[in-house]
Each structure stands twice: as structure tokens, then as C-alpha cells.
Write a protein that holds these residues in place. Structure first.
Motif, PDB file in Angstrom:
ATOM      1  N   THR A 165       0.990  -1.184  -0.129  1.00  0.00           N
ATOM      2  CA  THR A 165      -0.149   0.097  -0.124  1.00  0.00           C
ATOM      3  C   THR A 165       0.694   1.445   0.025  1.00  0.00           C
ATOM      4  OG1 THR A 165      -0.168  -0.111   2.571  1.00  0.00           O
ATOM      5  CG2 THR A 165      -1.961  -1.057   0.997  1.00  0.00           C
ATOM      6  N   PRO A 166       0.379   2.329  -0.202  1.00  0.00           N
ATOM      7  CA  PRO A 166       0.931   3.742  -0.407  1.00  0.00           C
ATOM      8  C   PRO A 166       1.932   4.272   0.917  1.00  0.00           C
ATOM      9  CG  PRO A 166      -0.997   3.932  -1.139  1.00  0.00           C
ATOM     10  CD  PRO A 166      -1.136   2.536  -0.707  1.00  0.00           C
ATOM     11  N   ASP A 167       1.504   3.510   2.041  1.00  0.00           N
ATOM     12  CA  ASP A 167       2.211   4.004   3.303  1.00  0.00           C
ATOM     13  C   ASP A 167       3.266   3.028   3.732  1.00  0.00           C
ATOM     14  OD1 ASP A 167       0.587   1.929   3.800  1.00  0.00           O
ATOM     15  OD2 ASP A 167      -0.262   2.686   5.727  1.00  0.00           O
ATOM     16  N   GLY A 168       3.448   2.007   2.720  1.00  0.00           N
ATOM     17  CA  GLY A 168       4.500   0.978   2.947  1.00  0.00           C
ATOM     18  C   GLY A 168       3.954  -0.278   3.714  1.00  0.00           C
ATOM     19  N   GLY A 169       2.683  -0.312   3.811  1.00  0.00           N
ATOM     20  CA  GLY A 169       2.278  -1.692   4.177  1.00  0.00           C
ATOM     21  C   GLY A 169       2.399  -2.912   3.442  1.00  0.00           C
ATOM     22  N   HIS A 170       2.468  -4.045   4.035  1.00  0.00           N
ATOM     23  CA  HIS A 170       2.698  -5.004   3.081  1.00  0.00           C
ATOM     24  C   HIS A 170       1.721  -6.148   3.762  1.00  0.00           C
ATOM     25  CE1 HIS A 170       5.340  -8.650   1.588  1.00  0.00           C
ATOM     26  NE2 HIS A 170       4.209  -8.629   0.973  1.00  0.00           N
ATOM     27  N   ALA A 171       0.663  -6.355   3.074  1.00  0.00           N
ATOM     28  CA  ALA A 171      -0.531  -7.277   3.342  1.00  0.00           C
ATOM     29  C   ALA A 171      -0.224  -8.724   2.677  1.00  0.00           C
ATOM     30  CB  ALA A 171      -1.914  -7.044   3.031  1.00  0.00           C
ATOM     31  N   PHE A 172       0.333  -9.675   3.578  1.00  0.00           N
ATOM     32  CA  PHE A 172       0.394 -10.823   3.248  1.00  0.00           C
ATOM     33  C   PHE A 172       0.034 -11.965   4.478  1.00  0.00           C
ATOM     34  CE2 PHE A 172       4.340  -9.995   5.172  1.00  0.00           C
ATOM     35  CZ  PHE A 172       4.998 -11.105   5.439  1.00  0.00           C
ATOM     36  N   PHE A 173       0.227 -13.460   4.224  1.00  0.00           N
ATOM     37  CA  PHE A 173      -0.192 -14.302   5.020  1.00  0.00           C
ATOM     38  C   PHE A 173       0.274 -14.033   6.568  1.00  0.00           C
ATOM     39  CE2 PHE A 173       3.634 -16.360   3.203  1.00  0.00           C
ATOM     40  CZ  PHE A 173       4.352 -16.626   4.254  1.00  0.00           C
ATOM     41  N   ALA A 174       1.603 -13.418   6.517  1.00  0.00           N
ATOM     42  CA  ALA A 174       2.206 -13.293   7.684  1.00  0.00           C
ATOM     43  C   ALA A 174       1.785 -12.043   8.453  1.00  0.00           C
ATOM     44  CB  ALA A 174       3.900 -13.478   7.946  1.00  0.00           C
ATOM     45  N   GLN A 175       1.094 -11.120   7.701  1.00  0.00           N
ATOM     46  CA  GLN A 175       0.761  -9.890   8.419  1.00  0.00           C
ATOM     47  C   GLN A 175      -0.644  -9.480   7.530  1.00  0.00           C
ATOM     48  OE1 GLN A 175       3.672  -6.273   9.029  1.00  0.00           O
ATOM     49  NE2 GLN A 175       2.389  -5.790   7.203  1.00  0.00           N
ATOM     50  N   PRO A 176      -1.446 -10.181   7.800  1.00  0.00           N
ATOM     51  CA  PRO A 176      -3.127  -9.981   7.292  1.00  0.00           C
ATOM     52  C   PRO A 176      -3.475  -8.626   7.501  1.00  0.00           C
ATOM     53  CG  PRO A 176      -3.215 -11.413   8.947  1.00  0.00           C
ATOM     54  CD  PRO A 176      -1.892 -11.190   8.883  1.00  0.00           C
TER      55      PRO A 176
END
Length: 275
Positions: A165-176
């Protein structure tokens, strides 16, 4: 990592067993293609309190992963013999291959937004088996302004969705769950997805959607050995839905070939303008 997958598989097996037990014995014997959610409407209670939501039709709430208030789509299909083609589940216009257990049963999660929603089941020849439409009347639910759906055509393979996401967030299985309100759906480890990312108040800026070929399922759990591959190329289908269930809704669909374990593919980058 393998232990995490096996733990997820055990949890999912228990959930599917519980869901199967919840449906009527007669329904299981007859094998209704789509058991729930059924057509009708939902009268809203508190969107974040499953115990206070009243339903006008049977539905199963589940709360796994980053999305909340999701409903299982459940049913039982008659098994088609001597064919490798699969039925298709179409939810709000989003088509996904549908794999079932040996008894034909399936259970797939979806986070329905407010307003009109539709579910359609098609057999391997494209014939409509059943179609239902219902209205989600809970006005406390907010529409997904950006939704990303991943499905694939090999139930013995595990693919993972990644969204930056634009703020550097990274959504994936370890960080839903992201601090910006975005959420990744359950980490599907029962074959072919769907995996889903949704955000109701997207930040302006650039989003990046990736798909990772994580491994193959075989005896004893997931493997990173290419010898366990079931087919030479896996087709990943990624659908981006913008402003879902509104007059401005639009969607983009991509089919991406995944050829080997470890492949990480940038599917699409897009910029969300400020509102």
C-alpha cells in the motif's frame, strides 16, 4: 514455515467439518449446489458483533485473517467423473474455479458488502446450476473501495497474494491486518483460493499487487520440491474491483502463468487518487 501450513490445514479441516455438520442431513444427502447464503436479505445489528446480527436466511459468520464479518459460501456438487475440468463459482461477477472434497462439498469465504450481492454456480460446461441474490441491509457495513481477489487452477498448489500500500504496508499471510485498515482474507491452504484483500478507505497513492508461487501440497504437507508439481503451468486469476457495489464500480482481470516454485510476479500497479 511448513509447521505453520500444517497448523493452518488442521484448523481449516476442523472448520470445514463443523460447517458440514451444521447443514441439514437431508441437504447433504441431496447435494444442493448452493446451500448458503440463500436468497433474501440481512437485517443489520452491529457490524463487528456477530452475536447481535440477525439474519433473514441461513448464513455462517467466520472471522479469520484480516477481514471481519465474512460469510461462508457452502454447498455440495455432484461429482463429474472422467473429467479434469472444474465448476466455477461466480461471486458478484468475480469468477473463480471451485474445487470440492471427495463428497462434492465445498466451503469458501467471502466478505460481502452492503447492498445487492449475487452468487452463481456453473458446471464445467458453463451451465448455470444455481443462482441466488440477496441484499445486505446492514448500513454499518462499509463498501470495499479496493478489492483484490486471487484464485488459481491447481488445488495441489499454494499461491499467496501480496499487496503493498502507499504507506509502505505489506499485506500477506504473515501480516494480514494493516494499520491503514486494509485486510487480507484467510490464507487459503485448501487449494485454489480465493485469497482476498479489501480496504474500505484506501489511502491515495500507488498500490502494488504481487502473486507468489509458494509450494505444492503432497504427502506430509507442503513441499518446495519441483518433483511434486501437478502440472507444468498454473494459471493464476487476479481480479481488481474498484468501488464495489456502487455506480462507479469497475474491474480488471488478469491471468498470470506461474511456472515454478518461488515465482514472485508483479501483476498490477495502480494509483488511487484522493477523494
Amino acid at each position: 514455515m511448513a509447521a505453520r501450513r500444517l497448523h493452518r490445514l488442521t484448523q481449516l479441516a476442523l472448520l470445514l467439518t463443523a460447517c458440514g455438520a451444521g447443514a441439514g442431513a437431508g441437504a447433504q444427502a441431496q447435494g444442493r449446489p448452493l446451500e448458503r447464503p440463500a436468497g433474501g436479505w440481512v437485517h443489520g445489528g452491529l457490524a463487528d458483533d456477530a452475536q447481535r446480527v440477525e439474519y433473514a436466511y441461513p448464513a455462517n459468520l467466520i472471522d479469520r485473517g484480516g477481514q471481519r464479518g465474512r460469510t461462508l459460501i457452502e454447498g455440495q456438487l455432484r461429482q463429474q467423473k472422467s473429467t479434469r475440468r472444474t465448476p466455477t463459482l461466480v461471486v458478484n461477477g468475480n469468477a473463480m474455479p471451485l474445487y470440492t472434497g471427495d463428497d462434492g462439498r465445498y466451503a469458501r469465504p467471502y466478505a460481502f458488502g452492503a447492498g445487492s450481492n449475487s452468487i452463481e454456480l456453473r458446471d464445467a460446461d458453463g451451465k448455470v446450476l444455481q443462482r441466488t441474490q440477496f441484499y445486505e441491509a446492514n448500513r454499518l457495513k462499509t463498501q470495499a473501495r479496493v478489492r483484490v481477489i486471487l484464485a488459481w487452477d491447481d488445488p495441489q498448489a499454494e499461491l499467496d497474494l501480496h499487496v503493498v500500500t502507499p504507506d509502505g504496508g505489506h499485506a500477506f499471510f504473515a501480516q494480514p491486518v494493516l494499520a491503514n485498515g486494509g485486510g487480507l482474507d484467510v490464507d487459503s491452504v485448501d487449494g485454489a483460493g480465493p485469497e482476498m484483500f479489501s480496504i474500505t478507505a484506501p489511502l491515495p497513492g500507488a498500490y502494488h499487487v504481487y502473486v507468489n508461487y509458494w509450494g505444492n501440497f503432497g504427502p506430509g504437507g507442503y513441499h518446495f520440491d519441483e518433483a511434486t508439481r501437478q502440472q507444468p503451468v498454473i494459471s493464476a486469476r487476479i481480479t481488481l474491483v474498484f468501488d464495489e457495489n456502487t455506480g462507479a464500480e469497475r474491474r480488471e482481470t488478469f491471468t498470470v502463468p506461474m511456472r515454478k516454485i518461488g515465482d514472485l510476479t508483479l501483476v498490477r500497479s495502480f494509483v488511487r487518487a484522493s477523494r
